[in-house]
Design an enzyme around this catalytic site. Structure first.
Site, mmCIF file in Angstrom:
data_model
loop_
_atom_site.group_PDB
_atom_site.id
_atom_site.type_symbol
_atom_site.label_atom_id
_atom_site.label_comp_id
_atom_site.label_asym_id
_atom_site.label_seq_id
_atom_site.Cartn_x
_atom_site.Cartn_y
_atom_site.Cartn_z
ATOM 1 N N ASP A 186 99.576 87.624 -17.259
ATOM 2 C CA ASP A 186 98.935 87.730 -18.575
ATOM 3 C C ASP A 186 99.709 88.638 -19.514
ATOM 4 O O ASP A 186 99.646 88.503 -20.725
ATOM 5 C CB ASP A 186 97.499 88.225 -18.429
ATOM 6 C CG ASP A 186 96.643 87.104 -17.889
ATOM 7 O OD1 ASP A 186 96.653 86.889 -16.671
ATOM 8 O OD2 ASP A 186 96.015 86.400 -18.705
ATOM 9 N N GLY A 214 93.667 81.235 -19.502
ATOM 10 C CA GLY A 214 95.069 81.203 -19.093
ATOM 11 C C GLY A 214 95.889 81.680 -20.295
ATOM 12 O O GLY A 214 95.679 81.193 -21.414
ATOM 13 N N GLN A 244 88.782 80.635 -10.258
ATOM 14 C CA GLN A 244 89.771 79.760 -10.920
ATOM 15 C C GLN A 244 90.660 79.060 -9.891
ATOM 16 O O GLN A 244 91.146 77.956 -10.134
ATOM 17 C CB GLN A 244 90.658 80.572 -11.882
ATOM 18 C CG GLN A 244 89.961 81.048 -13.134
ATOM 19 C CD GLN A 244 89.381 82.443 -12.958
ATOM 20 O OE1 GLN A 244 88.988 82.827 -11.864
ATOM 21 N NE2 GLN A 244 89.304 83.199 -14.031
HETATM 22 O O1 MRU Z 1 90.873 85.229 -16.801
HETATM 23 P P1 MRU Z 1 91.821 84.066 -16.817
HETATM 24 O O2 MRU Z 1 91.341 82.900 -16.041
HETATM 25 O O3 MRU Z 1 92.255 83.707 -18.224
HETATM 26 O O4 MRU Z 1 93.101 84.649 -16.073
HETATM 27 C C1 MRU Z 1 94.223 83.836 -15.950
HETATM 28 C C2 MRU Z 1 95.283 84.415 -15.127
HETATM 29 O O5 MRU Z 1 95.211 85.529 -14.657
HETATM 30 C C3 MRU Z 1 96.512 83.581 -14.983
HETATM 31 O O6 MRU Z 1 97.148 83.842 -13.777
HETATM 32 C C4 MRU Z 1 97.468 83.931 -16.124
HETATM 33 O O7 MRU Z 1 96.842 83.822 -17.370
HETATM 34 C C5 MRU Z 1 98.645 83.091 -16.101
HETATM 35 S S1 MRU Z 1 98.347 81.509 -16.768
HETATM 36 C C6 MRU Z 1 99.830 80.737 -16.810
#
Ligand code: MRU
Length: 339
Positions: free
Chosen positions: A233, A45, A192
């Site tokens: 991100d 995240g 997730q």
């Molecule tokens: O690969 P991840 O699980 O780190 O991806 C996370 C996401 O895409 C979330 O939507 C993003 O980081 C926003 S977290 C507030």
């Protein structure tokens, strides 16, 4: 829920890859272990990655044993490189690195630099935590009473070190008595949504229904979704948004079905140095994440796999971007800069 906790001289992290089956905590003094946890999505995240990296750099600095400042700074840059090589898309990681490097370059004794790095890491952690409350309150104002909200991936407390971004908006809407409910996309390949978003919403007593990613369009077409709220991100200066793979598909379907599509993210996720989403680096991950599910092989051995972890949604599809400093509307090139 504290995904990352500083214990004075060690970092404690909940292993998100094991949830919801197991609540396993990892504790380490080794920055390489923090980098490994980020790379393997045990800590994930965008905001949480930034916070964990700040403590990781602090641990790396604390482990450097020399009285020579130049040697210290050379070794510190190796620590920073290790952190920077973990995940390319979430800009929070690189903003953290910039801040920590600026602190290290300010001068003073090695002991003073180490102390300042720790203070900066704690500041980054506190800022991320606090911003989710503000963001959640701004976002909740956009949510109608009894709204059914669709979300993708996980943008909750685990991902943010606070109330969450997308889930922060949902949390505050629920707290204001709006009677909201949620459809959560499972979010292939690493689930997730199914594993983390559903777990967090159930703990928060917010009604949630799990769907596969392929069901979202059909629900929107049946008028069963009032709005979509997702995290991000990295957001480019024009408002293009990189988020978990599959977000683009949801955004296009939302536009087609006249469903508002909101992105909730702290300003630490906005990258004004990039003119558009085309410049955002997209991480590609291990093919095994697609061919195997929790150790069980799903596809013929040797199949060619494409596994981008994120996609870019054009600002054209984004109804508003909710931040801790307020809500930005199109045209984003000016509204994001103002925030
Ligand atoms: O690969 P991840 O699980 O780190 O991806 C996370 C996401 O895409 C979330 O939507 C993003 O980081 C926003 S977290 C507030």
């Amino acid at each position: 829920m504290e995904p990352v906790e500083w214990l004075g001289n060690r970092l404690k992290m909940i292993d998100q890859s094991k949830l919801p089956g197991e609540e396993l905590y990892l504790t380490t003094e080794d920055y390489r272990e923090v980098a490994r946890c980020i790379k393997e999505l045990r800590v994930r995240g965008a905001p949480t990655i930034g916070v964990a990296a700040a403590y990781g750099i602090t641990l790396g600095a604390q482990g450097i044993r020399t009285e020579n400042r130049d040697e210290f700074l050379t070794k510190l840059s190796q620590v920073v490189e290790t952190m920077a090589s973990t995940r390319p898309t979430a800009v929070n990681l690189f903003k953290t690195i910039e801040r920590m490097e600026a602190i290290a370059k300010k001068g003073g004794s090695i002991r003073e630099i180490k102390e300042r790095l720790l203070s900066e890491a704690i500041r980054i952690h506190t800022e991320e935590r606090d911003s989710t409350r503000q963001l959640g309150e701004f976002g909740a104002a956009l949510i109608p009473n009894r709204a059914t909200i669709l979300t993708h991936c996980n943008a909750g407390p685990l991902a943010t070190c606070g109330y969450g971004t997308a889930l922060g908006v949902i949390h505050f809407a629920a707290e204001q008595g709006k009677g909201v409910s949620v459809f959560a996309d499972e979010t292939r390949p690493l689930l997730q949504g199914a594993r983390l978003t559903v777990w967090e919403l159930m703990r928060d007593n917010i009604p949630v229904t799990l769907i596969t990613d392929s069901m979202a369009g059909c629900l929107m077409h049946q008028n069963r979704i009032d709005c979509v709220v997702v995290g991000a991100d990295r957001i480019a200066a024009n408002g293009d948004v990189a988020n978990k793979i599959g977000t683009y598909m949801v955004a296009v379907l939302a536009k087609e079905n006249h469903v508002p599509f909101y992105v909730a993210a702290p300003t630490s996720t906005i990258d004004l140095s990039l003119s558009s989403g085309a410049e955002i680096p997209i991480e590609e991950r291990d093919p095994l994440e697609v061919t195997c599910l929790q150790g069980v092989s799903l596809a013929p051995e040797g199949v060619r796999v494409f596994n981008p972890a994120f996609d870019v949604t054009s600002c054209y599809y984004v109804s508003a971007i909710i931040t801790e400093k307020g809500v930005a509307y199109p045209p984003y090139r000016s509204s994001l800069r103002e925030l």
